[in-house]
Design an enzyme around this catalytic site. Structure first.
Site, mmCIF file in Angstrom:
data_model
loop_
_atom_site.group_PDB
_atom_site.id
_atom_site.type_symbol
_atom_site.label_atom_id
_atom_site.label_comp_id
_atom_site.label_asym_id
_atom_site.label_seq_id
_atom_site.Cartn_x
_atom_site.Cartn_y
_atom_site.Cartn_z
ATOM 1 N N CYS A 141 0.637 -0.900 -0.112
ATOM 2 C CA CYS A 141 -0.064 -0.244 -0.035
ATOM 3 C C CYS A 141 1.191 1.618 -0.080
ATOM 4 O O CYS A 141 1.375 1.597 0.882
ATOM 5 C CB CYS A 141 -1.222 0.334 1.448
ATOM 6 S SG CYS A 141 -1.889 1.248 1.709
ATOM 7 N N CYS B 48 -0.581 4.508 1.850
ATOM 8 C CA CYS B 48 -0.177 4.263 3.498
ATOM 9 C C CYS B 48 1.374 4.270 3.761
ATOM 10 O O CYS B 48 1.373 4.619 5.188
ATOM 11 C CB CYS B 48 -0.836 2.762 4.325
ATOM 12 S SG CYS B 48 -2.289 1.815 3.542
ATOM 13 N N ASP B 49 2.165 3.784 3.354
ATOM 14 C CA ASP B 49 3.468 3.332 3.778
ATOM 15 C C ASP B 49 4.325 4.306 2.369
ATOM 16 O O ASP B 49 5.362 4.606 3.169
ATOM 17 C CB ASP B 49 3.712 2.339 3.550
ATOM 18 C CG ASP B 49 3.332 1.616 4.658
ATOM 19 O OD1 ASP B 49 2.644 1.896 6.053
ATOM 20 O OD2 ASP B 49 2.781 -0.249 4.625
#
Ligand code: NDP
Length: 328
Positions: A142, A145-146
């Site tokens: 992701c 997300c990261d």
């Protein structure tokens, strides 16, 4: 079937990610006495992430597992019963007001007036031992997300679909350089998305290229790539590897019961969370292949509980009308 008289539940929630817990919070507050079966991965995909920095309300960020524990506590505070268990089979009634059945752990059947499905989707991985070892150590599925953790660093992304294209351009805004590995000599992504990739200067697009090994012991330090036409290998230095080769919705048990698209995502009606079966609702990633964020999943979880509440109210008022007609 081993139990003789199945338990009757007003609102059965299948799955325990942000969609399921948000549905539980709303359903419990609406006095629907929800019972949630957590599935095999209690807390869902967020428990596999480290820091969640993009969920509103956490200015310092929060780690995924802690967030899920808090969501569970919030759902339980209003009376949700959270049970560890896997729904392994379902039998849905096609009638409005019909009773749905679900089998838990292949042995216990329960009955439900409404069902909210929030079983999520599972990110696909390449399956290489080095990739699996470094999940959480620089290998992520992701970018949204990261990606931020790799600010001004060199990263790579695998995949040639819309997700990979979108995530590559997202990463290119944050990172120094993005090497994009596409296994064919063309991308599957839409022409517009391909154009975004090819016109972004710091994306190094490699066709016919696959990952042979992720390099690094504790954390990602590099990538060994192989050209699948020439067999030529090349090592590059990276600190993050993003896998964007698609997701698999967790809908196996609903095949033949619910309408799904050709990739297995549940189909909901219009802006609602209604499936083709009255009283069965779908929320979160199991019905969303496009946004797939914790906050959007939570939003549809809320919608599912509201849809379920309205459905029950309609069914109850229809039953009351019938009773009045009979007694008149
Ligand atoms: P897709 O299934 O569309 O694409 C997967 C990509 O990963 C393909 O390029 C595929 O290659 C590649 N791939 C699969 N397995 C491997 C492997 N083992 N090694 C290397 N590469 C691999 O998935 P997406 O997640 O990109 O998209 C899913 C759906 O969501 C699509 O319908 C997409 O259009 C939609 N979507 C739309 C967006 C938007 O409109 N903004 C944003 C994101 C997704 P190959 O082509 O060779 O099979």
């Amino acid at each position: 079937m081993t139990n003789t008289k199945p338990e009757r539940i007003k609102c059965l929630i299948i799955g325990s990610g942000p969609a399921g817990y948000t549905a539980a919070i709303y359903a419990a507050r609406a006095d629907m006495k929800p019972v949630m079966y957590t599935g095999m991965e209690p807390g869902g995909q967020l428990t596999t992430t480290t820091e969640v920095d993009n969920f509103p309300g956490y200015p310092e960020g929060i780690d995924g597992p802690t967030m899920m524990v808090q969501l569970q506590k919030q759902a339980e505070r209003f009376g949700t019963e959270v049970r560890i268990g896997m729904v392994t089979e379902v039998e849905f009634s096609k009638e409005v007001g019909g009773i749905h059945k679900a089998c838990v752990d292949n042995k216990t059947w329960v009955e439900a007036e409404t069902v909210i499905i929030s079983t999520g989707a599972t990110a696909k991985y390449l399956g290489l031992p080095s990739e699996q070892r470094l999940r959480g150590g620089g290998v992520s599925a992701c970018a949204v997300c990261d990606g931020f953790f790799y600010k001004n660093q060199k990263v790579a992304i695998v995949g040639g679909g819309d997700t990979a294209a979108e995530e590559a351009t997202y990463l290119a805004n944050i990172c120094e350089k993005v090497t994009m590995l596409v296994r064919k000599d063309e991308m599957r992504a839409s022409k517009a998305m391909q154009h975004r990739v090819t016109s972004t200067k710091n994306i190094d697009l490699r066709y016919n290229t696959e990952v042979e090994e992720v390099l690094g012991e504790q954390v990602v330090e590099g990538l060994r790539m192989v050209n699948n036409e020439t067999g030529e290998k090349e090592d590059i230095e990276i600190t993050g590897l993003f896998i964007a080769i698609g997701h698999k919705p967790n809908t196996e048990i609903f095949k033949g019961e619910l309408d799904m698209d050709d990739t297995g995502y549940l189909i909901t009606k219009g802006k609602s969370t209604k499936t083709n079966i009255p009283g069965v609702f779908a929320s979160g990633d199991v019905q969303d292949k496009e946004y797939r964020q914790a906050v959007t999943a939570a939003g549809t979880g809320c919608m599912a509980a509201l849809d379920a509440e309205r459905y029950l109210a309609t069914v109850e008022s229809e039953e009351e009308e019938k009773t009045e007609e009979v007694s008149a």
